[in-house]
Design a protein around this motif. Structure first.
Motif, PDB file in Angstrom:
ATOM      1  N   GLY A 120      19.660  -9.673  20.121  1.00 21.36           N
ATOM      2  CA  GLY A 120      18.989 -10.570  19.182  1.00 21.36           C
ATOM      3  C   GLY A 120      17.875 -11.386  19.774  1.00 21.36           C
ATOM      4  O   GLY A 120      17.484 -12.394  19.220  1.00 21.36           O
ATOM      5  N   SER A 121      17.350 -11.013  20.940  1.00 17.70           N
ATOM      6  CA  SER A 121      16.297 -11.798  21.572  1.00 17.70           C
ATOM      7  C   SER A 121      14.979 -11.039  21.487  1.00 17.70           C
ATOM      8  O   SER A 121      14.734 -10.107  22.253  1.00 17.70           O
ATOM      9  CB  SER A 121      16.641 -12.056  23.054  1.00 17.70           C
ATOM     10  OG  SER A 121      17.841 -12.772  23.147  1.00 17.70           O
ATOM     11  N   PRO A 122      14.102 -11.388  20.558  1.00 16.84           N
ATOM     12  CA  PRO A 122      12.844 -10.661  20.419  1.00 16.84           C
ATOM     13  C   PRO A 122      11.928 -10.901  21.602  1.00 16.84           C
ATOM     14  O   PRO A 122      11.964 -11.947  22.237  1.00 16.84           O
ATOM     15  CB  PRO A 122      12.253 -11.240  19.134  1.00 16.84           C
ATOM     16  CG  PRO A 122      12.838 -12.610  19.036  1.00 16.84           C
ATOM     17  CD  PRO A 122      14.212 -12.507  19.607  1.00 16.84           C
ATOM     18  N   ALA A 123      11.109  -9.916  21.889  1.00 16.33           N
ATOM     19  CA  ALA A 123      10.161 -10.056  22.996  1.00 16.33           C
ATOM     20  C   ALA A 123       9.009 -10.945  22.579  1.00 16.33           C
ATOM     21  O   ALA A 123       8.596 -10.945  21.420  1.00 16.33           O
ATOM     22  CB  ALA A 123       9.635  -8.681  23.410  1.00 16.33           C
ATOM     23  N   PRO A 168      28.550 -20.707  20.343  1.00 23.70           N
ATOM     24  CA  PRO A 168      28.662 -21.009  18.905  1.00 23.70           C
ATOM     25  C   PRO A 168      27.820 -20.056  18.073  1.00 23.70           C
ATOM     26  O   PRO A 168      26.741 -19.617  18.502  1.00 23.70           O
ATOM     27  CB  PRO A 168      28.140 -22.452  18.807  1.00 23.70           C
ATOM     28  CG  PRO A 168      27.264 -22.630  20.010  1.00 23.70           C
ATOM     29  CD  PRO A 168      27.887 -21.794  21.092  1.00 23.70           C
ATOM     30  N   GLU A 169      28.335 -19.734  16.894  1.00 26.69           N
ATOM     31  CA  GLU A 169      27.590 -18.862  15.996  1.00 26.69           C
ATOM     32  C   GLU A 169      26.449 -19.644  15.351  1.00 26.69           C
ATOM     33  O   GLU A 169      26.567 -20.821  15.048  1.00 26.69           O
ATOM     34  CB  GLU A 169      28.511 -18.310  14.914  1.00 26.69           C
ATOM     35  CG  GLU A 169      29.608 -17.401  15.458  1.00 26.69           C
ATOM     36  CD  GLU A 169      30.463 -16.833  14.351  1.00 26.69           C
ATOM     37  OE1 GLU A 169      30.178 -17.123  13.175  1.00 26.69           O
ATOM     38  OE2 GLU A 169      31.425 -16.116  14.665  1.00 26.69           O
ATOM     39  N   ILE A 170      25.341 -18.971  15.131  1.00 24.32           N
ATOM     40  CA  ILE A 170      24.157 -19.585  14.516  1.00 24.32           C
ATOM     41  C   ILE A 170      24.000 -19.015  13.121  1.00 24.32           C
ATOM     42  O   ILE A 170      24.011 -17.795  12.935  1.00 24.32           O
ATOM     43  CB  ILE A 170      22.902 -19.312  15.354  1.00 24.32           C
ATOM     44  CG1 ILE A 170      23.092 -19.876  16.773  1.00 24.32           C
ATOM     45  CG2 ILE A 170      21.670 -19.910  14.701  1.00 24.32           C
ATOM     46  CD1 ILE A 170      22.017 -19.460  17.741  1.00 24.32           C
ATOM     47  N   ASP A 171      23.888 -19.893  12.146  1.00 25.07           N
ATOM     48  CA  ASP A 171      23.774 -19.471  10.754  1.00 25.07           C
ATOM     49  C   ASP A 171      22.440 -18.749  10.545  1.00 25.07           C
ATOM     50  O   ASP A 171      21.364 -19.355  10.603  1.00 25.07           O
ATOM     51  CB  ASP A 171      23.861 -20.688   9.820  1.00 25.07           C
ATOM     52  CG  ASP A 171      24.065 -20.278   8.364  1.00 25.07           C
ATOM     53  OD1 ASP A 171      23.679 -19.147   8.021  1.00 25.07           O
ATOM     54  OD2 ASP A 171      24.610 -21.085   7.601  1.00 25.07           O
ATOM     55  N   VAL A 172      22.513 -17.433  10.330  1.00 25.11           N
ATOM     56  CA  VAL A 172      21.296 -16.637  10.227  1.00 25.11           C
ATOM     57  C   VAL A 172      20.516 -16.937   8.955  1.00 25.11           C
ATOM     58  O   VAL A 172      19.337 -16.611   8.846  1.00 25.11           O
ATOM     59  CB  VAL A 172      21.626 -15.127  10.283  1.00 25.11           C
ATOM     60  CG1 VAL A 172      22.241 -14.778  11.615  1.00 25.11           C
ATOM     61  CG2 VAL A 172      22.566 -14.744   9.145  1.00 25.11           C
ATOM     62  N   ASP A 173      21.152 -17.561   7.955  1.00 26.12           N
ATOM     63  CA  ASP A 173      20.467 -17.828   6.687  1.00 26.12           C
ATOM     64  C   ASP A 173      19.619 -19.088   6.733  1.00 26.12           C
ATOM     65  O   ASP A 173      18.791 -19.314   5.851  1.00 26.12           O
ATOM     66  CB  ASP A 173      21.498 -17.962   5.562  1.00 26.12           C
ATOM     67  CG  ASP A 173      22.249 -16.657   5.327  1.00 26.12           C
ATOM     68  OD1 ASP A 173      21.646 -15.592   5.562  1.00 26.12           O
ATOM     69  OD2 ASP A 173      23.426 -16.716   4.935  1.00 26.12           O
ATOM     70  N   GLU A 174      19.851 -19.945   7.751  1.00 23.67           N
ATOM     71  CA  GLU A 174      19.182 -21.241   7.767  1.00 23.67           C
ATOM     72  C   GLU A 174      18.010 -21.315   8.742  1.00 23.67           C
ATOM     73  O   GLU A 174      17.226 -22.250   8.694  1.00 23.67           O
ATOM     74  CB  GLU A 174      20.197 -22.340   8.112  1.00 23.67           C
ATOM     75  CG  GLU A 174      21.270 -22.509   7.046  1.00 23.67           C
ATOM     76  CD  GLU A 174      22.167 -23.699   7.343  1.00 23.67           C
ATOM     77  OE1 GLU A 174      21.895 -24.401   8.343  1.00 23.67           O
ATOM     78  OE2 GLU A 174      23.118 -23.926   6.580  1.00 23.67           O
ATOM     79  N   VAL A 175      17.873 -20.352   9.656  1.00 22.57           N
ATOM     80  CA  VAL A 175      16.794 -20.411  10.633  1.00 22.57           C
ATOM     81  C   VAL A 175      16.122 -19.048  10.737  1.00 22.57           C
ATOM     82  O   VAL A 175      16.723 -18.015  10.433  1.00 22.57           O
ATOM     83  CB  VAL A 175      17.313 -20.828  12.029  1.00 22.57           C
ATOM     84  CG1 VAL A 175      17.871 -22.241  11.998  1.00 22.57           C
ATOM     85  CG2 VAL A 175      18.392 -19.860  12.515  1.00 22.57           C
ATOM     86  N   ALA A 177      14.072 -15.937  12.909  1.00 23.59           N
ATOM     87  CA  ALA A 177      14.495 -15.164  14.072  1.00 23.59           C
ATOM     88  C   ALA A 177      14.119 -15.852  15.380  1.00 23.59           C
ATOM     89  O   ALA A 177      14.912 -15.893  16.330  1.00 23.59           O
ATOM     90  CB  ALA A 177      13.879 -13.769  14.012  1.00 23.59           C
ATOM     91  N   ASP A 178      12.897 -16.426  15.464  1.00 28.21           N
ATOM     92  CA  ASP A 178      12.462 -17.077  16.702  1.00 28.21           C
ATOM     93  C   ASP A 178      13.321 -18.303  17.012  1.00 28.21           C
ATOM     94  O   ASP A 178      13.723 -18.525  18.157  1.00 28.21           O
ATOM     95  CB  ASP A 178      10.995 -17.489  16.598  1.00 28.21           C
ATOM     96  CG  ASP A 178      10.056 -16.286  16.608  1.00 28.21           C
ATOM     97  OD1 ASP A 178      10.501 -15.215  17.073  1.00 28.21           O
ATOM     98  OD2 ASP A 178       8.902 -16.421  16.153  1.00 28.21           O
ATOM     99  N   THR A 179      13.587 -19.105  15.972  1.00 26.66           N
ATOM    100  CA  THR A 179      14.412 -20.303  16.171  1.00 26.66           C
ATOM    101  C   THR A 179      15.827 -19.919  16.575  1.00 26.66           C
ATOM    102  O   THR A 179      16.443 -20.556  17.442  1.00 26.66           O
ATOM    103  CB  THR A 179      14.451 -21.147  14.882  1.00 26.66           C
ATOM    104  OG1 THR A 179      13.121 -21.470  14.487  1.00 26.66           O
ATOM    105  CG2 THR A 179      15.246 -22.418  15.103  1.00 26.66           C
TER     106      THR A 179
END
Length: 506
Positions: A120-123, A168-175, A177-179
């Motif tokens: 999940g880490s974009p270049a 911790p899990e990060i809510d994918v709906d609230e942020v 991809a970069d954040t």
């Protein structure tokens, strides 16, 4: 297969005293003739060798686990040998307990698991692609490195990793991809830094202390997750009774955090003389303690009778008749910095169980709090020589600073400890000040006074334990006494820990 003599040659102090073809019986006879210093060296050398063997063993367990994954079905390594799981296979081969086999498999899997390394880490737009960039490794890479170079045992590795848990899990709906990627990288860095801190402390802590400290740091790093985990454990609370095959009624109790602490402190208040609690008590309490020690009932029977007495007495119980002068209760510690900001996590004075800050607010609402102001070295009060014994507020401050018995490797909680004056009252004209006092359990307090040990401190520096002979022993001749737990601020992040804080004790 290597002979006993072959293995013994890897232990220099022992191998030099054995002849070719020696067996275990001859080795035991030779060790009985060794000096104390030599037999301690044998123990230390075997511990080093065991660590190296353990590294190989957990790596083998990890490979077995990888080759026994569920998707391989009956063709997996463990299943093909007739075992349900990799842990069952390892247990059968090594003859270890189920818990030890599970631990070897967990650690072994962690050595080969890189699932967190770059997911999940974009270049960056102007940087190499994900395939071109080296994977940063999982957050527990420092643990892998420490296990590999001998700074950690597999048991310590497992305690730290389980205590720190998962990111911790990060809510994918609230942020976006970069954040999300940035937040994940910051979390990975924080967890890795926590792992490094605990690796540095591993030599001075028991495995249980490492796990508890790791759990506390995890809760500080992830206060929202701490609240969630606290509530999840609360939802799992249960009590049920059932009859065993012999027809006798039995009970099973699953405790939440608050219930666990209350039950433990209730038992401690009633059974402390049996468990090695403080001996400096008034005459009535001394008589009660002697009576309890002489009681023919076992500790388990006494605990059962106590529970039944409390249940019968109910809410109208006369606390003194049940517990004596030491009424049971849970004391929580919450740090408040010089600006009035409270830490998001609190912890119990005994056993150092971390809990959400809301738990402290609830306790203060019920029973109030005692403010104790300390500096970073824990020096809040100075009552001079008017007091021979430490006063209650000083005892609270010592409990907050030390967390329990400070003797190397001891895990007794603060309520079981006595305040020791490192400067003797008569001999050194010692002062009853916090910076000249230290918590020791009864056993180690007596060991110090009757065995010729000394504890010294230069100003507000480290407390140092000195062996009576000054020679090498199981402990070094001079050992810095670590805090039973690090202060609530674990030293993580950019901001340094506050120089002054006010624990709120409820």
């Amino acid at each position: 297969m290597a002979t006993f003599t072959d293995v013994a040659t890897l232990i220099p102090t022992l191998g030099g005293q054995l002849v070719d073809g020696a067996d275990a019986d001859l080795a035991q006879a030779s060790m009985m003739l060794m000096t104390d210093a030599d037999i301690v060296k044998v123990l230390e050398e075997t511990a080093v060798l065991a660590k190296e063997v353990e590294q190989i063993q957990v790596a083998a367990a990890g490979v077995i686990a990888v080759r026994s994954k569920r998707e391989r079905g009956h063709s997996g390594l463990s299943a093909s040998r007739g075992h349900r799981s990799a842990a069952a296979f390892v247990q059968d081969v090594t003859g270890s307990t189920k818990a030890d086999a599970n631990r070897k498999v967990r650690v072994g899997e962690a050595l080969f698991d890189d699932s967190e390394s770059d997911a999940g880490s974009p270049a960056p737009d102007d940087g190499p692609t994900r395939e071109e960039r080296p994977a940063p490794g999982p957050w527990y890479q420092p643990l892998r490195d420490a296990l590999g170079d001998g700074r950690l045992t597999a048991t310590q590795f497992d305690a730290i990793r389980r205590g720190l848990g998962e990111l911790p899990e990060i809510d994918v709906d609230e942020v976006d991809a970069d954040t999300r990627a940035q937040a994940k990288e910051e979390a990975r860095a924080a967890w890795a830094q926590a792992a490094e801190q605990l690796i540095d402390e591993a030599a001075e802590r028991t495995v249980e202390e490492l796990w508890q400290q790791a759990r506390t740091i995890r809760d500080l790093l992830d206060p929202e997750g701490a609240e969630k985990r606290f509530l999840e454990r609360f939802e799992k609370r249960s009590f049920r009774t059932y009859r065993g095959q012999d027809g006798q009624k039995r009970a099973s109790l699953v405790l939440d955090d608050d219930g666990d602490l209350f039950l433990e402190t209730m038992m401690a208040a009633a059974l402390r003389p049996r468990r090695g609690g403080p001996r400096f008590v008034d005459s009535d309490e001394k008589e009660r303690a002697a009576s309890l020690i002489d009681d023919p009932r076992t500790n388990d029977q006494l605990a059962y009778d106590l529970i039944m007495d409390v249940l019968r007495a109910g809410a109208l119980a006369d606390a003194e008749s049940v517990f004596g002068t030491r009424q049971a209760g849970v004391r929580l510690v919450q740090v408040v910095d010089a600006h009035g900001n409270t830490a998001p996590v609190t912890h119990s004075e005994d056993h150092l169980v971390s809990m959400p800050g809301a738990a402290a607010a609830q306790r203060m609402c019920e029973s109030g709090f005692v403010p104790v102001t300390l500096d970073s070295c824990g020096n809040p009060l100075d009552v001079g020589r008017e007091q021979r014994l430490f006063i209650p507020k000083q005892r609270i401050a010592l409990a907050i600073r030390d967390g329990g018995c400070r003797w190397h490797g001891c895990d007794r909680p603060a309520s079981y400890c006595e305040a020791h004056h490192i400067d003797e009252w008569d001999r050194d004209r010692g002062r009853t000040d916090i910076d000249r006092g230290i918590l020791l359990c009864r056993y180690h307090h007596m060991t110090l006074h009757h065995g010729g040990w000394r504890i010294t401190r230069d100003g507000t520096g480290d407390f140092v334990l000195h062996h009576p002979s000054g020679d090498e022993f199981v402990l070094k001749p001079r050992v810095v006494l670590a805090y039973t737990h690090a202060q609530v601020w674990p030293g993580l992040g950019d901001d340094p820990p506050p120089r002054r804080f006010r624990p709120a004790v409820a």
